[in-house]
Design an enzyme around this catalytic site. Sequence first.
Site, PDB file in Angstrom:
ATOM      1  N   SER A   1     -10.756  -1.092   3.577  1.00  0.00           N
ATOM      2  CA  SER A   1      -9.926  -1.227   4.775  1.00  0.00           C
ATOM      3  C   SER A   1      -9.589   0.160   5.306  1.00  0.00           C
ATOM      4  O   SER A   1      -9.010   0.968   4.583  1.00  0.00           O
ATOM      5  CB  SER A   1      -8.604  -1.908   4.449  1.00  0.00           C
ATOM      6  OG  SER A   1      -8.824  -3.163   3.895  1.00  0.00           O
TER       7      SER A   1
ATOM      8  N   GLU B   1      -5.082   3.422   6.683  1.00  0.00           N
ATOM      9  CA  GLU B   1      -4.686   3.315   5.283  1.00  0.00           C
ATOM     10  C   GLU B   1      -5.298   4.465   4.487  1.00  0.00           C
ATOM     11  O   GLU B   1      -4.757   4.898   3.484  1.00  0.00           O
ATOM     12  CB  GLU B   1      -5.171   1.973   4.718  1.00  0.00           C
ATOM     13  CG  GLU B   1      -4.665   1.707   3.335  1.00  0.00           C
ATOM     14  CD  GLU B   1      -5.574   0.807   2.514  1.00  0.00           C
ATOM     15  OE1 GLU B   1      -5.097   0.309   1.499  1.00  0.00           O
ATOM     16  OE2 GLU B   1      -6.738   0.626   2.868  1.00  0.00           O
TER      17      GLU B   1
ATOM     18  N   ARG C   1       0.826  -1.227   0.000  1.00  0.00           N
ATOM     19  CA  ARG C   1       0.000   0.000   0.000  1.00  0.00           C
ATOM     20  C   ARG C   1       0.857   1.272   0.000  1.00  0.00           C
ATOM     21  O   ARG C   1       0.470   2.295   0.542  1.00  0.00           O
ATOM     22  CB  ARG C   1      -0.929   0.048   1.217  1.00  0.00           C
ATOM     23  CG  ARG C   1      -1.926  -1.081   1.326  1.00  0.00           C
ATOM     24  CD  ARG C   1      -2.993  -0.969   0.243  1.00  0.00           C
ATOM     25  NE  ARG C   1      -4.157  -1.773   0.582  1.00  0.00           N
ATOM     26  CZ  ARG C   1      -4.319  -3.060   0.307  1.00  0.00           C
ATOM     27  NH1 ARG C   1      -3.357  -3.708  -0.334  1.00  0.00           N
ATOM     28  NH2 ARG C   1      -5.429  -3.700   0.625  1.00  0.00           N
TER      29      ARG C   1
HETATM   30  N1  EPU Z   1     -10.055 -11.533  10.155  1.00  0.00           N
HETATM   31  C1  EPU Z   1     -10.684 -11.658  11.376  1.00  0.00           C
HETATM   32  N2  EPU Z   1     -11.673 -10.767  11.673  1.00  0.00           N
HETATM   33  C2  EPU Z   1     -12.060  -9.784  10.819  1.00  0.00           C
HETATM   34  C3  EPU Z   1     -11.409  -9.653   9.583  1.00  0.00           C
HETATM   35  C4  EPU Z   1     -10.387 -10.546   9.261  1.00  0.00           C
HETATM   36  O1  EPU Z   1     -10.381 -12.527  12.151  1.00  0.00           O
HETATM   37  O2  EPU Z   1     -12.988  -9.043  11.165  1.00  0.00           O
HETATM   38  C5  EPU Z   1      -9.028 -12.528   9.775  1.00  0.00           C
HETATM   39  C6  EPU Z   1      -9.584 -13.478   8.710  1.00  0.00           C
HETATM   40  O3  EPU Z   1     -10.244 -14.552   9.288  1.00  0.00           O
HETATM   41  C7  EPU Z   1      -8.326 -13.915   7.989  1.00  0.00           C
HETATM   42  C8  EPU Z   1      -7.449 -12.701   8.068  1.00  0.00           C
HETATM   43  O4  EPU Z   1      -7.941 -11.890   9.125  1.00  0.00           O
HETATM   44  O5  EPU Z   1      -7.700 -14.949   8.678  1.00  0.00           O
HETATM   45  C9  EPU Z   1      -7.385 -11.913   6.767  1.00  0.00           C
HETATM   46  O6  EPU Z   1      -8.678 -11.433   6.421  1.00  0.00           O
HETATM   47  P1  EPU Z   1      -9.035 -10.991   4.908  1.00  0.00           P
HETATM   48  O7  EPU Z   1      -8.719 -12.079   3.957  1.00  0.00           O
HETATM   49  O8  EPU Z   1     -10.425 -10.463   4.900  1.00  0.00           O
HETATM   50  O9  EPU Z   1      -7.998  -9.868   4.555  1.00  0.00           O
HETATM   51  P2  EPU Z   1      -7.437  -8.601   5.338  1.00  0.00           P
HETATM   52  O10 EPU Z   1      -6.009  -8.803   5.633  1.00  0.00           O
HETATM   53  O11 EPU Z   1      -8.337  -8.265   6.473  1.00  0.00           O
HETATM   54  C10 EPU Z   1      -6.569  -7.434   3.178  1.00  0.00           C
HETATM   55  C11 EPU Z   1      -6.729  -6.123   2.440  1.00  0.00           C
HETATM   56  C12 EPU Z   1      -8.063  -6.046   1.743  1.00  0.00           C
HETATM   57  C13 EPU Z   1      -8.139  -7.187   0.761  1.00  0.00           C
HETATM   58  C14 EPU Z   1      -7.952  -8.512   1.515  1.00  0.00           C
HETATM   59  C15 EPU Z   1      -7.871  -9.693   0.580  1.00  0.00           C
HETATM   60  C16 EPU Z   1      -5.385  -4.541   3.703  1.00  0.00           C
HETATM   61  C17 EPU Z   1      -5.368  -3.316   4.566  1.00  0.00           C
HETATM   62  N3  EPU Z   1      -6.583  -5.012   3.357  1.00  0.00           N
HETATM   63  O12 EPU Z   1      -7.553  -7.464   4.194  1.00  0.00           O
HETATM   64  O13 EPU Z   1      -8.108  -4.821   1.031  1.00  0.00           O
HETATM   65  O14 EPU Z   1      -9.366  -7.195   0.065  1.00  0.00           O
HETATM   66  O15 EPU Z   1      -6.702  -8.487   2.244  1.00  0.00           O
HETATM   67  O16 EPU Z   1      -6.658  -9.664  -0.089  1.00  0.00           O
HETATM   68  O17 EPU Z   1      -4.313  -5.042   3.354  1.00  0.00           O
HETATM   69  C18 EPU Z   1      -8.877  -2.563   0.978  1.00  0.00           C
HETATM   70  O18 EPU Z   1      -7.700  -2.239   0.872  1.00  0.00           O
HETATM   71  O19 EPU Z   1      -9.802  -1.718   1.027  1.00  0.00           O
HETATM   72  C19 EPU Z   1      -9.208  -3.982   1.110  1.00  0.00           C
HETATM   73  C20 EPU Z   1     -10.456  -4.404   1.325  1.00  0.00           C
END
Ligand code: EPU
Length: 331
Positions: A232, A327, A160
């Site tokens: 995010s 972010e 990012r």
């Molecule tokens: N998780 C939780 N609780 C939550 C959310 C997530 O326990 O409320 C856990 C999930 O179970 C999983 C892990 O966290 O084990 C990762 O969750 P997720 O796959 O939803 O991805 P993220 O790391 O929360 C990032 C990006 C997203 C992107 C997803 C998929 C960032 C800041 N965000 O989210 O990007 O869609 O990965 O690649 O890196 C955005 O930038 O607006 C965005 C949505």
Amino acid sequence: MKRECYPIYNTFGIDAKARLYVEYGSEDELLALLPELSAASRLLHVGGGSNLLFTSDFDGVVLHSGIRSIEVVGEDDDFVLLRVGAGVVWDDFVAHCVAHGWSGVENLSLIPGEVGASAVQNIGAYGVEAKDVIVSVETIGLRTACRRVFQNEECRYGYRQSVFKQELRGQYAVTYVTYRLSKHFVPHLDYGNIRAELADAEPLTPQHVRDAVIRIRQHKLPDPAVQGNAGSFFMNPVVSREKFESLQAAYPQIPHYDAPDGVKIPAGWLIEQCGWKGRAEGRAAVHDRQALVLVNLGGATGADILHLSAVVCDAVWQKFGIRIHPEVNVI
Ligand code: EPU
């Protein structure tokens, strides 16, 4: 198009007006406007308004690109080079590539925003980042009114991050981005539940991956047209390996990913563990299906969202000793 005291579109649904809002349709139009605009004013270049949080009106000029062309500028048996206007809606570009059978951006389906911002933010999802397909970024200096082309390495991309968010923040308007897409489909299915979502697709195409990503996103992430949000709100923090090991001893289920400089922990998980998932503070709330997302319950101000963000950051710091950082760009 030039409008005075004009509402600035933002997916958070926060009321904010620009003293002057200018949308230009070509590089020449921007170059002609710049001397007059930059002499007198603060300038803010926006894209689709999907990563902005306004805490007040903007007392200056807001610029927006209306350059919306997509052209093939090179191709061979393996790859195609596409030069795309900064004002093209990102997901329209993804749909265009998938419809032609070109792969590389299908995992980035349905990310809100525009092509220019993909190169500034290095947008990423499901194991792919914009930097993986960006060849070069064409810009115009807002103060110098000179054209400058940045090759991928010069953009200094990270998670990012780019030079356009760091040292050169606010100095350049992106006009075109050139991407390299593959004619041979190389699926990226290792992130999270993508593979499971694709279980019976055979033979697999970029369209299948796009459809799966759209289903996952629509299930987890709030639609800004229904509930204001900027995706995010926080970045996922990277901690040292020692810190991670002590956390893992206390929380054996902690999700994590290796990162170049340590271990990345999902901020959504940290926030959920603090009991904030789905909780509201006035007109702002933590989303109930993805705790990384803050939402406007209706009529929230930028200050309401910032207040919630500070409370959530503090809760994570108190419980885990980890600082999480927004972010979104706070204006
Ligand atoms: N998780 C939780 N609780 C939550 C959310 C997530 O326990 O409320 C856990 C999930 O179970 C999983 C892990 O966290 O084990 C990762 O969750 P997720 O796959 O939803 O991805 P993220 O790391 O929360 C990032 C990006 C997203 C992107 C997803 C998929 C960032 C800041 N965000 O989210 O990007 O869609 O990965 O690649 O890196 C955005 O930038 O607006 C965005 C949505």
